[in-house]
Design an enzyme around this catalytic site. Sequence first.
Site, PDB file in Angstrom:
ATOM      1  N   ASP A  16     -16.674  26.583  10.194  1.00 38.28           N
ATOM      2  CA  ASP A  16     -15.542  26.713  11.110  1.00 38.28           C
ATOM      3  C   ASP A  16     -16.058  26.460  12.525  1.00 38.28           C
ATOM      4  O   ASP A  16     -17.242  26.647  12.814  1.00 38.28           O
ATOM      5  CB  ASP A  16     -14.965  28.133  10.981  1.00 38.28           C
ATOM      6  CG  ASP A  16     -14.041  28.473  12.130  1.00 38.28           C
ATOM      7  OD1 ASP A  16     -13.035  27.761  12.313  1.00 38.28           O
ATOM      8  OD2 ASP A  16     -14.339  29.443  12.866  1.00 38.28           O
ATOM      9  N   ASP A 227     -14.936  33.030  10.555  1.00 38.37           N
ATOM     10  CA  ASP A 227     -14.679  34.310  11.235  1.00 38.37           C
ATOM     11  C   ASP A 227     -13.234  34.774  11.176  1.00 38.37           C
ATOM     12  O   ASP A 227     -12.948  35.921  11.499  1.00 38.37           O
ATOM     13  CB  ASP A 227     -15.104  34.214  12.714  1.00 38.37           C
ATOM     14  CG  ASP A 227     -14.138  33.369  13.539  1.00 38.37           C
ATOM     15  OD1 ASP A 227     -13.705  33.808  14.627  1.00 38.37           O
ATOM     16  OD2 ASP A 227     -13.804  32.254  13.101  1.00 38.37           O
ATOM     17  N   ASN A 230      -7.885  32.153   8.545  1.00 36.50           N
ATOM     18  CA  ASN A 230      -7.745  30.805   7.965  1.00 36.50           C
ATOM     19  C   ASN A 230      -9.048  30.300   7.335  1.00 36.50           C
ATOM     20  O   ASN A 230      -9.072  29.230   6.735  1.00 36.50           O
ATOM     21  CB  ASN A 230      -7.199  29.805   8.989  1.00 36.50           C
ATOM     22  CG  ASN A 230      -8.110  29.605  10.183  1.00 36.50           C
ATOM     23  OD1 ASN A 230      -8.822  30.517  10.607  1.00 36.50           O
ATOM     24  ND2 ASN A 230      -8.100  28.414  10.747  1.00 36.50           N
TER      25      ASN A 230
END
Length: 279
Positions: A16, A227, A230
């Site tokens: 991410d 984190d 999503n």
Amino acid sequence: MDMHHRSGPIELVAIDMDGTLLDPAHTLTPRVMQAIARARAQGVQVVLASGRPVSGMAPFLQQLGIHGEQDYCIACNGALVQNIGNGQRVVEFPLSFEDFVFCERISRELGIHFQALDGRRMYTPNQDISHYTVADSHLSNVPLSYRRVEDMDPAMQFIKLMMIDEPAVLDAAIQRLPSELTARFAVLKSAPFFLEVFDHRAGKGPSLEKLAAHLGVDRANVMAVGDQENDLTMLQFAGTSVAMGNAIPAVKQTARFETATNAEDGVALAIERFVLQDA
């Protein structure tokens, strides 16, 4: 971190971006860049997986040298998986103008700000444009337009729809989301002030699964780091799942391992430990 990890050697790392790869100032630290360079030199596929559109990922992909015909990125929460070198799309789930109108109406009824992104620019129907929308147009590298719904072209398609507001306001609205919205779309937070709305078939996990299959990589050989809400499906798919030290509680509960925060080179530490351990 517990030491028993039963997955195989890591061949693909999905990371991410905001809150994970990037530090709190939205930059790549030298240690993170070095860890990624070393992993790639070992032949490991490094894939950035973001809520951002490709345009908002591009500067970092360039900085990391991840822009060849063997390189891919997962954008817009998995609504788009693209070969960066030649533009070939492995996954694509656009949203329709009807989807836009539907979500805009619900945002208005809930009293929260709303924005939509097509391939070229960001649109908001809010006259009092949210400062989060202004900031996001910068991060996404796209121009911003205020446009009334009735002035939009009904032929438009969107790569992403978002409900955005102050965290307390947004959380209160989330409690009141109508079931018609959650039945029709996947709705997940990517930041305390961003609620992402996307096709149920998309998502970082399903798209990572499709990309891994496309590359012939088994999930046991996949590592994912994230984190936020999503990121959950991506962490559930990966054989080695790592939560950032700054992750929300649900992410820490889902991931098998935890690393340091994005202010402390957490991604580099995870790569050094799981990917470069035999280097």
